[in-house]
Write a protein that holds these residues in place. Structure first.
Motif, mmCIF file in Angstrom:
data_model
loop_
_atom_site.group_PDB
_atom_site.id
_atom_site.type_symbol
_atom_site.label_atom_id
_atom_site.label_comp_id
_atom_site.label_asym_id
_atom_site.label_seq_id
_atom_site.Cartn_x
_atom_site.Cartn_y
_atom_site.Cartn_z
ATOM 1 N N TYR A 1 0.830 -1.213 0.000
ATOM 2 C CA TYR A 1 0.000 0.000 0.000
ATOM 3 C C TYR A 1 0.862 1.260 0.000
ATOM 4 N N LEU A 2 1.877 1.283 0.869
ATOM 5 C CA LEU A 2 2.694 2.485 0.999
ATOM 6 C C LEU A 2 3.607 2.710 -0.188
ATOM 7 N N ASN A 3 4.145 1.647 -0.736
ATOM 8 C CA ASN A 3 5.155 1.805 -1.773
ATOM 9 C C ASN A 3 4.596 1.803 -3.181
ATOM 10 N N ASP A 4 3.383 1.316 -3.357
ATOM 11 C CA ASP A 4 2.791 1.273 -4.687
ATOM 12 C C ASP A 4 1.635 2.250 -4.838
ATOM 13 N N ARG A 5 1.523 3.174 -3.920
ATOM 14 C CA ARG A 5 0.472 4.176 -4.026
ATOM 15 C C ARG A 5 0.808 5.135 -5.164
ATOM 16 N N PRO A 6 -0.124 5.405 -6.056
ATOM 17 C CA PRO A 6 0.127 6.349 -7.151
ATOM 18 C C PRO A 6 0.469 7.733 -6.601
ATOM 19 N N TYR A 7 1.227 8.509 -7.381
ATOM 20 C CA TYR A 7 1.553 9.872 -6.987
ATOM 21 C C TYR A 7 0.307 10.748 -7.138
ATOM 22 N N ALA A 8 0.107 11.632 -6.198
ATOM 23 C CA ALA A 8 -1.049 12.527 -6.237
ATOM 24 C C ALA A 8 -0.900 13.543 -7.367
ATOM 25 N N GLY A 9 -1.999 13.825 -8.043
ATOM 26 C CA GLY A 9 -2.003 14.880 -9.040
ATOM 27 C C GLY A 9 -1.650 14.463 -10.451
ATOM 28 N N PHE A 10 -1.452 13.154 -10.674
ATOM 29 C CA PHE A 10 -1.086 12.674 -12.013
ATOM 30 C C PHE A 10 -2.149 11.709 -12.527
ATOM 31 N N VAL A 11 -2.516 11.894 -13.790
ATOM 32 C CA VAL A 11 -3.421 10.949 -14.431
ATOM 33 C C VAL A 11 -2.748 9.586 -14.467
ATOM 34 N N ARG A 12 -3.477 8.555 -14.088
ATOM 35 C CA ARG A 12 -2.906 7.203 -14.153
ATOM 36 C C ARG A 12 -3.425 6.495 -15.398
ATOM 37 N N ILE A 13 -2.502 6.021 -16.209
ATOM 38 C CA ILE A 13 -2.848 5.297 -17.422
ATOM 39 C C ILE A 13 -2.812 3.796 -17.128
ATOM 40 N N GLY A 14 -3.861 3.118 -17.500
ATOM 41 C CA GLY A 14 -3.942 1.686 -17.235
ATOM 42 C C GLY A 14 -5.214 1.367 -16.480
ATOM 43 N N LYS A 15 -5.486 0.102 -16.372
ATOM 44 C CA LYS A 15 -6.717 -0.318 -15.701
ATOM 45 C C LYS A 15 -6.631 -0.062 -14.205
ATOM 46 N N ASP A 16 -7.775 0.150 -13.604
ATOM 47 C CA ASP A 16 -7.844 0.337 -12.160
ATOM 48 C C ASP A 16 -7.820 -1.043 -11.516
ATOM 49 N N GLU A 17 -6.620 -1.521 -11.234
ATOM 50 C CA GLU A 17 -6.460 -2.872 -10.702
ATOM 51 C C GLU A 17 -5.414 -2.854 -9.606
ATOM 52 N N ASN A 18 -5.286 -3.949 -8.871
ATOM 53 C CA ASN A 18 -4.289 -3.952 -7.812
ATOM 54 C C ASN A 18 -2.890 -3.863 -8.400
ATOM 55 N N SER A 19 -1.941 -3.465 -7.566
ATOM 56 C CA SER A 19 -0.602 -3.154 -8.061
ATOM 57 C C SER A 19 0.086 -4.371 -8.684
ATOM 58 N N TRP A 20 -0.172 -5.558 -8.146
ATOM 59 C CA TRP A 20 0.489 -6.745 -8.686
ATOM 60 C C TRP A 20 0.030 -7.015 -10.112
ATOM 61 N N LYS A 21 -1.280 -6.944 -10.343
ATOM 62 C CA LYS A 21 -1.795 -7.141 -11.697
ATOM 63 C C LYS A 21 -1.322 -6.028 -12.623
ATOM 64 N N ALA A 22 -1.250 -4.802 -12.091
ATOM 65 C CA ALA A 22 -0.792 -3.672 -12.903
ATOM 66 C C ALA A 22 0.661 -3.870 -13.318
ATOM 67 N N LYS A 23 1.469 -4.368 -12.403
ATOM 68 C CA LYS A 23 2.877 -4.620 -12.718
ATOM 69 C C LYS A 23 3.003 -5.708 -13.781
ATOM 70 N N GLN A 24 2.175 -6.740 -13.661
ATOM 71 C CA GLN A 24 2.211 -7.805 -14.668
ATOM 72 C C GLN A 24 1.810 -7.270 -16.038
ATOM 73 N N ARG A 25 0.816 -6.393 -16.046
ATOM 74 C CA ARG A 25 0.374 -5.833 -17.316
ATOM 75 C C ARG A 25 1.459 -4.941 -17.919
ATOM 76 N N TRP A 26 2.174 -4.211 -17.065
ATOM 77 C CA TRP A 26 3.277 -3.379 -17.560
ATOM 78 C C TRP A 26 4.347 -4.244 -18.204
ATOM 79 N N LEU A 27 4.658 -5.362 -17.571
ATOM 80 C CA LEU A 27 5.703 -6.232 -18.104
ATOM 81 C C LEU A 27 5.354 -6.776 -19.485
ATOM 82 N N SER A 28 4.081 -6.981 -19.741
ATOM 83 C CA SER A 28 3.677 -7.554 -21.025
ATOM 84 C C SER A 28 3.227 -6.505 -22.041
ATOM 85 N N SER A 29 2.882 -5.302 -21.578
ATOM 86 C CA SER A 29 2.248 -4.331 -22.494
ATOM 87 C C SER A 29 2.743 -2.905 -22.281
ATOM 88 N N ALA A 30 3.995 -2.731 -21.875
ATOM 89 C CA ALA A 30 4.493 -1.386 -21.558
ATOM 90 C C ALA A 30 4.374 -0.431 -22.740
#
Length: 509
Positions: free
Chosen positions: A27-56
């Motif tokens: 929670y503390l280390n994978d919290r998005p930075y405030a004030g920035f649009v987040r690109i990608g699906k609204d999913e937990n950080s582990w799934k988001a990391k997996q998606r980045w690895l395959s679809s950066a």
């Protein structure tokens, strides 16, 4: 029963504590930075990391299409702020956002085994030793590379008029490691143990860093002790110290004798001395073993990947092979010695190399920084202290910058260099807002001039002494594997090589 119950309670408490720590850490280390649009699906950080690895690449393209402002993604390293390429000038020379801090954070230089990047992080000694020592010695070292490249190729690809199959990505690592060692530590140029370290430490280092980034930060101080890759790193450092120490001791004794005799101290032309000279001038100490491993990390990985990509593009576009052989022949006839100035005349080769790197860079995210303090950009964007940020290479396939950007044109940069002011702007080693494969600004790769000459020397010998093709009648270039922003040559790809008989004798360099 009492003992068993007590053990069970303790185990339950331990498991509960672990789960709580892990959850809080994520929670503390994978919290998005405030004030920035987040690109990608609204999913937990582990799934988001997996998606980045395959679809950066898709994620970065989506961000650049949807907003003209900085945006963030959840990368395998955690939240990452990406700046549009037009904002390159905002960060390229800003000392508040540094590449050193990024290296320290993402390559764990405080952990045993990862000290190979420590010299580049702790001071400017390593970078200055490359810029002052290696780059200013290019004339000398380039002349050494040619016979060494010839010998390395002969040993890896023995003479044969029959086609033989080779795993070329591994061969490339060995070639680059050997040539680099011949320049950086001549005393160990024939030492098989050191050459193995030059390859294995590089591979294990980047693999271990990749694996460790996937661990929650709170667990990394423990996990790094047990990962197979990090254990190998520590073993490699011990071996490197054992191999290098006799050479260091011999130099100390020889230099002490020269001082006692009132003679000038001998300073060899190699990386050991380049680092020592800069360190002495700055009045600091740099561990010579870590420094040599830093040279190895900087020289072997990216250069070998770049070289493999260039070779794959050559085989996929065989019409350039004869054109390059002719250029090599013509240049050598004018100045029969491969040195820095002669290699500069291989203009089509230089253009081909740059086109290959434009379409298949080592990484799609070569400009990386970590903010060492809170920074406000010109558009009002606030980069928080400790944030990771970068600029992608995607401008290199922007049709407004390069017409027909996905077409491979080996003459592209040669033609551009004919335009006013283009003579140096479009060289393989040149960086700009449109060409950032070597980074850009004050943090651009200082070893790129050496790497360019190294690749050209290998290509000269390879193209004039061998024929090459893909197996099974394949003609298309193998697609690289996308691992996050990194592009990795397909490890299963092999190529066919046979010796070439040149009646004109142009292959006897």
């Amino acid at each position: 029963m009492f003992v068993e119950t007590g053990v069970g309670i303790k185990a339950a408490i331990a498991v509960t504590a672990f789960v709580v720590i892990l959850t809080v850490s994520v929670y503390l280390n994978d919290r998005p930075y405030a004030g920035f649009v987040r690109i990608g699906k609204d999913e937990n950080s582990w799934k988001a990391k997996q998606r980045w690895l395959s679809s950066a690449k898709d994620i970065m393209n989506e961000g650049l299409r949807s907003t003209k402002s900085p945006f963030q993604v959840m990368a395998n390293c955690g939240p990452l702020i990406l700046l549009p390429p037009v904002m390159m000038d905002e960060i390229r020379n800003d000392d508040r956002m540094t590449f050193k801090a990024w290296l320290k954070q993402h390559f764990f230089t405080t952990y045993p085994g990862f000290q190979g990047f420590k010299p580049a992080v702790d001071s400017n000694v390593f970078t200055d030793s490359v810029r002052i020592g290696l780059t200013q010695s290019l004339t000398h070292v380039t002349e050494i590379l040619s016979p060494e490249a010839s010998l390395a190729l002969e040993e890896l690809f023995p003479y044969s008029t029959e086609w033989r199959e080779y795993q070329f990505d591994q061969a490339a690592l060995k070639i680059i490691a050997r040539l680099s060692t011949r320049i950086f530590i001549p005393a160990l140029a024939r030492n098989e143990e050191w050459l193995n370290i030059a390859v294995d430490y590089t591979v294990d280092f980047f693999t271990a860093a990749f694996v460790l980034r996937l661990c929650p930060p709170i667990l990394r101080p423990i996990a790094h002790w047990f990962l197979p890759q990090t254990r190998k790193l520590r073993a490699s450092i011990r071996t490197a110290r054992r191999l290098l120490e006799p050479e260091l001791a011999a130099r100390r004794r020889a230099q002490e004798k020269e001082r006692e005799a009132g003679k000038p101290v001998t300073k060899p032309v190699d990386a050991i001395q380049w680092v020592q000279s800069v360190a002495d001038a700055k009045g600091v100490y740099v561990d010579p073993v870590y420094a040599q491993l830093n040279y190895t990390l900087g020289a072997v990985h990216t250069t070998s990947v770049t070289f493999v990509n260039i070779l794959y593009d050559l085989i996929a576009h065989p019409e350039y092979i004869e054109l390059l052989r002719k250029e090599i022949h013509d240049v050598y006839q004018q100045a029969p010695k491969w040195d820095k100035s002669t290699l500069r005349e291989l203009r089509l080769m230089d253009s081909f190399m740059k086109e290959s790197s434009r379409l298949t860079p080592v990484t799609m995210l070569p400009v990386n920084r970590v903010a060492e303090e809170t920074v406000t950009l010109s558009d009002g964007t606030v980069i928080p202290k400790g944030a990771t940020l970068g600029v992608p290479t995607l401008r290199s396939v922007d049709p407004s910058v390069f017409p027909d950007p996905f077409k491979f044109d080996g003459y592209r940069f040669l033609n551009l260099s004919q335009e006013p002011g283009g003579a140096t702007k479009y060289q393989f080693v040149s960086t700009s807002n449109d060409s950032i494969v070597f980074g850009h600004g004050k943090h651009a790769c200082p070893g790129r001039f050496f790497a360019s000459n190294e690749i050209k020397i290998i290509l000269v010998h390879l193209l004039t002494k061998y024929d090459l093709k893909f197996p099974d009648g394949k003609t298309e270039r193998p697609k690289p594997l996308e691992m996050g922003a990194d592009l990795i040559p397909n490890p299963d790809m092999k190529i066919l090589i046979k010796s070439r008989v040149d009646e004109a004798g142009d292959n006897q360099f």
